[in-house]
Design a protein around this motif. Structure first.
Motif: not given
Length: 261
Positions: A206-211, A220-236
């Protein structure tokens, strides 16, 4: 006498649009830079070699403040390619040029809660792109692949793993990867992201504003994930999700996740 207007020495000028990260700082800059440092420390190399647009809309600052702020960003290896939303009097010699006409997207902020909101990659529409093809480019730092703008395209399929240092960007729609996304790699889609393998790198949907965009992965072993600008790091991310098939979506400006049975 007839004058030749085009000869072998003529200069060819073409227009292209490129994907850039848009940062929307707030005042005081010192506090905002502290939050930026926290993001950079938890996702090494995120800004390395990546073009950045600075959105200063609504900020009451003078030229000296902007100059100091740009110097602080340069110390952090943040390459500002242009400034948006600034008064003409703010832009001085040696500063990035003023930009306008970028593709509209949803507003995002940076907060200090676990589901931190950060600037989402957005396309800057200087002019229309041409002669580019979808694909994956290996590089030491992520190198964006710019796709030709074709409204009829809705998805991009990558039939091989995305290796460390590679970047796949498709703002027109969904991305499907038949394989894994390695640590240090990234996938950025205007729509949803489907990964038929392990997600060990970064996935930004959703990088251009698709919520309504979602992220699906087999492991699932991601370093970072983001949707519509909201992100979570691996530690979160909850440990109960790691190593499992997972889907993620956005709900009330928070990233939700559940295992896929």
């Amino acid at each position: 006498m007839t004058k030749v207007l085009t000869d072998a020495r003529s200069i060819r000028i073409k227009g292209r649009s490129f994907l850039a990260v848009v940062l929307s700082p707030d005042l005081p800059f010192e506090d905002w830079l502290g939050r930026l440092d926290d993001l950079a420390s938890r996702s090494a190399g995120f800004f390395l070699g990546r073009p950045v647009v600075l959105d200063l809309s609504g900020l009451d600052i003078d030229r000296a403040q902007l100059k100091d702020f740009l110097e602080e960003l340069a110390k952090r290896n943040v390459s500002v390619m242009g400034v948006e939303g600034a008064r003409p009097s703010l832009i001085g010699p040696g500063m990035p040029p003023a930009l306008k006409g970028g593709r509209a997207s949803s507003d995002v902020d940076v907060s200090e809660v676990p589901a931190t909101v950060t600037a989402a990659p957005q396309a800057t529409e200087d002019q229309k792109a041409d002669d580019e093809q979808p694909g994956v480019t290996p590089a030491q730092a992520p190198q964006p692949m710019i796709m030709e703008s074709r409204p009829q395209l809705q998805s991009l399929m990558i039939r091989e793993p995305v290796r460390s240092g590679q970047s796949v960007i498709f703002p027109e729609g969904d991305i499907t990867v038949i394989g894994s996304v390695a640590s240090g790699a990234e996938v950025i889609a205007g729509g949803s992201i489907h990964i038929y393998g392990a997600l060990r790198g970064r996935a930004l949907a959703g990088s251009l504003g698709n919520a309504a965009a979602r992220i699906f992965c087999r492991k699932m072993e991601a370093e970072l994930i983001a949707i519509d600008g909201v992100y979570k790091m691996a530690d979160d991310m909850p440990e109960t999700l790691r190593g499992h098939p997972v889907q993620l979506w956005l709900e009330d400006d928070a990233i939700m996740a559940e295992k896929i049975n």
